[in-house]
Scaffold this active site. Sequence first.
Site, mmCIF file in Angstrom:
data_model
loop_
_atom_site.group_PDB
_atom_site.id
_atom_site.type_symbol
_atom_site.label_atom_id
_atom_site.label_comp_id
_atom_site.label_asym_id
_atom_site.label_seq_id
_atom_site.Cartn_x
_atom_site.Cartn_y
_atom_site.Cartn_z
ATOM 1 N N SER A 211 -8.713 4.365 6.350
ATOM 2 C CA SER A 211 -9.841 5.276 6.419
ATOM 3 C C SER A 211 -9.819 5.919 7.802
ATOM 4 O O SER A 211 -8.732 6.230 8.308
ATOM 5 C CB SER A 211 -11.120 4.476 6.148
ATOM 6 O OG SER A 211 -12.200 5.329 5.933
ATOM 7 N N HIS B 84 -9.162 7.590 2.483
ATOM 8 C CA HIS B 84 -10.475 8.165 2.189
ATOM 9 C C HIS B 84 -10.462 9.580 2.738
ATOM 10 O O HIS B 84 -10.349 9.780 3.933
ATOM 11 C CB HIS B 84 -11.586 7.380 2.909
ATOM 12 C CG HIS B 84 -11.739 5.998 2.386
ATOM 13 N ND1 HIS B 84 -12.333 4.997 3.103
ATOM 14 C CD2 HIS B 84 -11.368 5.445 1.199
ATOM 15 C CE1 HIS B 84 -12.341 3.878 2.380
ATOM 16 N NE2 HIS B 84 -11.751 4.127 1.229
ATOM 17 N N ASP C 179 -14.077 -1.273 2.632
ATOM 18 C CA ASP C 179 -13.231 -1.055 1.463
ATOM 19 C C ASP C 179 -11.856 -1.668 1.740
ATOM 20 O O ASP C 179 -11.346 -1.571 2.844
ATOM 21 C CB ASP C 179 -13.108 0.458 1.198
ATOM 22 C CG ASP C 179 -12.461 0.750 -0.153
ATOM 23 O OD1 ASP C 179 -12.503 -0.127 -1.031
ATOM 24 O OD2 ASP C 179 -11.921 1.862 -0.312
#
Lengths: 277, 187
Positions: B10, B37, B130
């Site tokens: 991310s 992401h 995540d």
Amino acid sequence: MDATRNIQLSDEEVEFVLNDVMDLYGYDFTNYSKASLKRRINRLISNDRFPSFAEFRYRIINDKDYFSRFVEEITVNVTEMFRDVTFYKTLRQQVIPVLATWPLIRIWHAGCSTGEEVYSMAILLHEANLLHKSLLYATDINPAVLQKVREGVFPLSQMRQYSENYILSGGNRDFSSYYTAQYNAAKFDEQFGKRIVLATHNLVSDGSFNEFQLIMCRNVMIYFDKQLQDKVLHLFYDSLEQLGFLALGSKETLRFTDIHKNFKQIENKEKIWRKIK
Amino acid sequence: MYELLVIGGSAGSLSVVLKILPHINRSLGLAIIIVFHRKNSEDTSLIEVLSRRTDCYVKEAEDKDELQPGTIYLAPADYHVLIEKDRSITLDDSEKINHSRPSIDVTFESAAEVYNSSLACMLLSGANADGVEGLISARKRGALILVQDPATAEVPFMPKQALERVGVDFLVKECNLRECPIFKSDS
Ligand SMILES: C[S@@+](CC[C@H](N)C(=O)[O-])C[C@H]1O[C@@H](n2cnc3c(N)ncnc32)[C@H](O)[C@@H]1O
């Protein structure tokens, strides 16, 4: 995550459920993409706090209302208006002018979900002065979403995003003139709803019901395995007029089916094909 | 022995991936999935940027793509990437997980079910959790767990969570990529 035990079904257990559902209710999910379907079922079991697989299975078998919930939760209804702005720009610039040449325009939205896609299309037709001679057939396996299409009411909180999408896709009118705001909801103008024909239709088991100049089936077949995709693409082929258009989601392709030979993708590589033979 | 590498990252992870890519050659015989992401799927320039750093073929993942060694699949914005038993990709636009779609957890978990111990999962810099649940499932199935050293991460939260909750087989730093088990072609 809460304390509920996280049940992960085995492939065999998934088969059991799918067979029950088919035998008892006539819905065939056996050719859905397994990885995704399994995740949906696991998620449902955990959200509804079933203590075991056996109890989940028992409920499906014995409670028809719960089966409706199963269908609603297993299928994915995520959608938005003017989803993928370059796609809608292409519809506006390259597809609508061709549709205009037909005396009556018939469009099929297969797997329309709550209708955001259908209303987006209706707006494009309206702006091209074609809405009065168009019929938009909106179908889905899930009757609950079709009720939403009928109402033409979407969350007001989304309108900012949708208006932005609309403009990026080439719209130049006042998007907010198409709906009236009521509390948290945006109710779309009746003139759109009047041109929409609703029906439940299961792409797995139901056949062709008309001939269309454009079929949109976006982000529906990603949930099907290759074999079922192939079958449904033949159904679309049979339901398209010569030189009619087929539009898929932006990460989908015809590459894996023999029927691609009968279609030609439009030049800018958006996921739109014409039936050429 | 490793057949699939899934890289999840991310905030702050792109620069790390750009440093890792030169170590990923066709000769490793690995299929690679990168789950970032990110917002804009129209961003084809990312594919170009990645392609310049490796001799592997880099493409955005499409539904039903068959995973091939020597190919890097970038998860498209707004879709989860899952792996089927026949080693093809299924895209899924269901709800966001950990506020993310694509979610790293989803791909780690699904890849582990198919690849088991021939899977390597790598989690890089990022600001949310995540990927951690996915690493837990992957580890249970015998996958190799690689995590960026939080000390070298632009945003250490994600790798730190992984170290605390999962543990690691190899701590990834810029200077030790050569020693990384998956980048040794003789392994
Ligand atoms: C992710 S939505 C796509 C909505 C819209 N087309 C879009 O792209 O934004 C998928 C829809 O497909 C429907 N669907 C799933 N299986 C179906 C089937 N066998 N027949 C008809 N519709 C189905 C679901 O109920 C859901 O509404």
